[in-house]
Design a protein around this motif. Structure first.
Motif, PDB file in Angstrom:
ATOM      1  N   PHE A  86       0.828  -1.201   0.000  1.00  0.00           N
ATOM      2  CA  PHE A  86       0.000   0.000   0.000  1.00  0.00           C
ATOM      3  C   PHE A  86       0.865   1.255   0.000  1.00  0.00           C
ATOM      4  CE2 PHE A  86      -1.296   3.422   2.888  1.00  0.00           C
ATOM      5  CZ  PHE A  86      -2.300   3.997   2.112  1.00  0.00           C
ATOM      6  N   PHE A  87       1.849   1.302   0.894  1.00  0.00           N
ATOM      7  CA  PHE A  87       2.698   2.492   0.999  1.00  0.00           C
ATOM      8  C   PHE A  87       3.449   2.732  -0.305  1.00  0.00           C
ATOM      9  CE2 PHE A  87       6.768   4.537   2.089  1.00  0.00           C
ATOM     10  CZ  PHE A  87       6.297   5.695   2.682  1.00  0.00           C
ATOM     11  N   SER A  88       3.992   1.681  -0.890  1.00  0.00           N
ATOM     12  CA  SER A  88       4.739   1.806  -2.135  1.00  0.00           C
ATOM     13  C   SER A  88       3.839   2.258  -3.279  1.00  0.00           C
ATOM     14  CB  SER A  88       5.391   0.458  -2.475  1.00  0.00           C
ATOM     15  OG  SER A  88       6.049   0.513  -3.722  1.00  0.00           O
ATOM     16  N   GLU A  89       2.659   1.649  -3.378  1.00  0.00           N
ATOM     17  CA  GLU A  89       1.734   1.989  -4.462  1.00  0.00           C
ATOM     18  C   GLU A  89       1.172   3.396  -4.304  1.00  0.00           C
ATOM     19  OE1 GLU A  89      -2.632   0.554  -4.988  1.00  0.00           O
ATOM     20  OE2 GLU A  89      -1.387  -0.899  -6.070  1.00  0.00           O
ATOM     21  N   ALA A  90       0.782   3.750  -3.080  1.00  0.00           N
ATOM     22  CA  ALA A  90       0.177   5.067  -2.838  1.00  0.00           C
ATOM     23  C   ALA A  90       1.159   6.188  -3.115  1.00  0.00           C
ATOM     24  CB  ALA A  90      -0.327   5.150  -1.397  1.00  0.00           C
ATOM     25  N   THR A  91       2.400   6.041  -2.683  1.00  0.00           N
ATOM     26  CA  THR A  91       3.390   7.098  -2.913  1.00  0.00           C
ATOM     27  C   THR A  91       3.812   7.157  -4.373  1.00  0.00           C
ATOM     28  OG1 THR A  91       5.156   5.560  -2.236  1.00  0.00           O
ATOM     29  CG2 THR A  91       4.277   7.045  -0.552  1.00  0.00           C
ATOM     30  N   GLY A  92       3.947   5.997  -5.006  1.00  0.00           N
ATOM     31  CA  GLY A  92       4.357   5.977  -6.407  1.00  0.00           C
ATOM     32  C   GLY A  92       3.299   6.564  -7.332  1.00  0.00           C
ATOM     33  N   VAL A 148      14.884   4.232  -5.747  1.00  0.00           N
ATOM     34  CA  VAL A 148      16.047   3.799  -4.963  1.00  0.00           C
ATOM     35  C   VAL A 148      15.779   3.976  -3.471  1.00  0.00           C
ATOM     36  CG1 VAL A 148      18.496   4.199  -4.515  1.00  0.00           C
ATOM     37  CG2 VAL A 148      17.611   4.367  -6.859  1.00  0.00           C
ATOM     38  N   VAL A 149      15.226   5.146  -3.108  1.00  0.00           N
ATOM     39  CA  VAL A 149      14.922   5.407  -1.697  1.00  0.00           C
ATOM     40  C   VAL A 149      13.912   4.401  -1.169  1.00  0.00           C
ATOM     41  CG1 VAL A 149      13.900   7.066  -0.096  1.00  0.00           C
ATOM     42  CG2 VAL A 149      15.462   7.864  -1.869  1.00  0.00           C
ATOM     43  N   LEU A 150      12.898   4.095  -1.966  1.00  0.00           N
ATOM     44  CA  LEU A 150      11.862   3.160  -1.551  1.00  0.00           C
ATOM     45  C   LEU A 150      12.438   1.762  -1.351  1.00  0.00           C
ATOM     46  CD1 LEU A 150       8.790   3.333  -1.053  1.00  0.00           C
ATOM     47  CD2 LEU A 150       8.455   2.453  -3.366  1.00  0.00           C
ATOM     48  N   GLN A 151      13.376   1.383  -2.209  1.00  0.00           N
ATOM     49  CA  GLN A 151      14.022   0.086  -2.054  1.00  0.00           C
ATOM     50  C   GLN A 151      14.836   0.033  -0.770  1.00  0.00           C
ATOM     51  OE1 GLN A 151      13.316  -2.210  -4.361  1.00  0.00           O
ATOM     52  NE2 GLN A 151      14.398  -3.824  -3.276  1.00  0.00           N
ATOM     53  N   GLY A 152      15.536   1.137  -0.481  1.00  0.00           N
ATOM     54  CA  GLY A 152      16.287   1.199   0.766  1.00  0.00           C
ATOM     55  C   GLY A 152      15.386   1.148   1.985  1.00  0.00           C
ATOM     56  N   LEU A 153      14.259   1.871   1.931  1.00  0.00           N
ATOM     57  CA  LEU A 153      13.303   1.847   3.033  1.00  0.00           C
ATOM     58  C   LEU A 153      12.715   0.459   3.240  1.00  0.00           C
ATOM     59  CD1 LEU A 153      11.314   5.178   2.545  1.00  0.00           C
ATOM     60  CD2 LEU A 153      12.819   4.599   4.454  1.00  0.00           C
ATOM     61  N   TYR A 211      14.171  -2.464   2.764  1.00  0.00           N
ATOM     62  CA  TYR A 211      15.105  -3.315   3.500  1.00  0.00           C
ATOM     63  C   TYR A 211      15.386  -2.786   4.909  1.00  0.00           C
ATOM     64  CZ  TYR A 211      15.943  -5.865  -0.803  1.00  0.00           C
ATOM     65  OH  TYR A 211      15.784  -6.639  -1.931  1.00  0.00           O
ATOM     66  N   ALA A 212      15.104  -1.499   5.134  1.00  0.00           N
ATOM     67  CA  ALA A 212      15.269  -0.934   6.468  1.00  0.00           C
ATOM     68  C   ALA A 212      14.030  -1.148   7.329  1.00  0.00           C
ATOM     69  CB  ALA A 212      15.575   0.563   6.380  1.00  0.00           C
ATOM     70  N   THR A 213      12.989  -1.692   6.737  1.00  0.00           N
ATOM     71  CA  THR A 213      11.753  -1.986   7.457  1.00  0.00           C
ATOM     72  C   THR A 213      11.618  -3.496   7.608  1.00  0.00           C
ATOM     73  OG1 THR A 213      10.712  -0.026   6.480  1.00  0.00           O
ATOM     74  CG2 THR A 213       9.248  -1.655   7.461  1.00  0.00           C
ATOM     75  N   PRO A 214      11.367  -3.998   8.802  1.00  0.00           N
ATOM     76  CA  PRO A 214      11.278  -5.453   9.010  1.00  0.00           C
ATOM     77  C   PRO A 214      10.015  -6.055   8.409  1.00  0.00           C
ATOM     78  CG  PRO A 214      10.777  -4.296  11.047  1.00  0.00           C
ATOM     79  CD  PRO A 214      11.236  -3.262  10.078  1.00  0.00           C
ATOM     80  N   VAL A 215       9.999  -6.146   7.083  1.00  0.00           N
ATOM     81  CA  VAL A 215       8.882  -6.782   6.394  1.00  0.00           C
ATOM     82  C   VAL A 215       9.202  -8.243   6.146  1.00  0.00           C
ATOM     83  CG1 VAL A 215       7.491  -6.810   4.283  1.00  0.00           C
ATOM     84  CG2 VAL A 215       8.173  -4.632   5.299  1.00  0.00           C
ATOM     85  N   ILE A 216      10.366  -8.522   5.543  1.00  0.00           N
ATOM     86  CA  ILE A 216      10.730  -9.894   5.196  1.00  0.00           C
ATOM     87  C   ILE A 216      11.561 -10.570   6.273  1.00  0.00           C
ATOM     88  CG2 ILE A 216      10.634  -9.460   2.725  1.00  0.00           C
ATOM     89  CD1 ILE A 216      13.637  -9.095   2.727  1.00  0.00           C
ATOM     90  N   TYR A 217      12.024  -9.805   7.237  1.00  0.00           N
ATOM     91  CA  TYR A 217      12.801 -10.386   8.329  1.00  0.00           C
ATOM     92  C   TYR A 217      12.236  -9.888   9.655  1.00  0.00           C
ATOM     93  CZ  TYR A 217      14.948  -5.741   8.354  1.00  0.00           C
ATOM     94  OH  TYR A 217      15.152  -4.388   8.399  1.00  0.00           O
TER      95      TYR A 217
END
Length: 277
Positions: A82-88, A182-187, A189-195
């Motif tokens: 949602f966050f990725s789609e809404a901002t993009g 690029v920023v979204l990709q960094g965010l 991995y900085a957010t514990p979604v997959i780990y």
């Protein structure tokens, strides 16, 4: 009091009508021509979850040791989608609707708000799916679930603030879209979604990093929703990891600050959008 409410209704009635119609139009056009239509709003995060589950849970053995980790992964995936789609989409909304701005006079922010609301509809549908999986995934539904709507509202306000800011910049600088990717990709991995965040807290030398990550509004929201919706006793949040009561409020303050900044910048430059486009 009645007079104030009537004045507000009269003042914003036209804006609300336009917003409603744009939300309906955007949501229909999003899946126009596809065979499955609106079902893609559910299938996309489910397919992404399936890939993450196989790669990170089955092969790399990511887990927090709780029976709800798979459902937590699904929850985090849907919230991040949602966050990725809404901002993009919000970032490109003004440029994509430039012809509409030149033909019809209405508040420009409605265009950005309509795209983010379309993404919110998809998220609400996905939340139903998450609850369904949670029933069979040993989730512990308690009265804390009543706090989930407040977290969803916070996530929406965060996405809206970012979308308004990016949407303004994108009108003048198209390079913003590449930078945001690029920023979204960094965010991500900085957010514990997959780990799980416990993978960081379990490392004595990096326990401080987990606390910094928890102060990120996107991390705070996702962890709050996971805890309040699925597993109250298993999920760490900013309230359990940060001892300083003032620091606990930082993610919420940052959300409001980002929203204010987005609204301020958008209002300052929106008058010239039609000319620039």
């Amino acid at each position: 009091m009645k007079t104030v409410i009537e004045n507000l209704q009269h003042r914003y009635h036209y804006a609300m009508v336009v917003l409603k119609e744009l939300v309906k139009t955007d949501f229909k056009l999003r899946y126009q021509g596809s065979f499955l239509g609106v079902l893609w709003s559910v299938l996309k995060p489910l397919m992404l979850f399936a890939v993450m589950y196989v790669v990170f849970v089955r092969f790399l053995r990511f887990s927090d040791g709780t029976p709800t980790y798979a459902v937590s992964l699904l929850c985090g995936t849907c919230l991040w989608s949602f966050f990725s789609e809404a901002t993009g989409m919000g970032m490109r909304a003004i440029v994509d609707r430039g012809d509409l701005l030149r033909k019809i006079h209405f508040p420009n922010y409605i265009i950005v708000a309509s795209t983010t609301m379309g993404s919110m509809i998809s998220l609400l549908i996905n939340l139903v799916v998450i609850i369904f999986f949670g029933i069979f995934g040993k989730a512990e539904f308690t009265w804390w679930v009543l706090l989930v709507p407040f977290s969803i509202i916070q996530l929406y306000l965060l996405a809206l603030g970012v979308a308004l800011l990016l949407g303004t910049l994108y009108v003048y600088f198209r390079d913003v879209s590449h930078i945001w990717e690029v920023v979204l990709q960094g965010l991500f991995y900085a957010t514990p979604v997959i780990y799980p965040i416990s993978m960081i807290t379990s490392q004595p030398n990096f326990a401080w990093a987990a606390k910094i990550l928890m102060l990120n509004p996107s991390t705070q929201v996702i962890m709050d929703v996971r805890r309040n919706l699925l597993a109250p006793d298993y999920v760490d949040t900013v309230w359990t990891m940060i001892g300083n009561p003032w620091l606990r409020l930082l993610p919420y303050v940052l959300t409001l600050l980002i929203l204010w900044l987005g609204v301020h910048v958008f209002r300052k430059y929106s008058a010239k959008f039609a000319e620039v486009l």
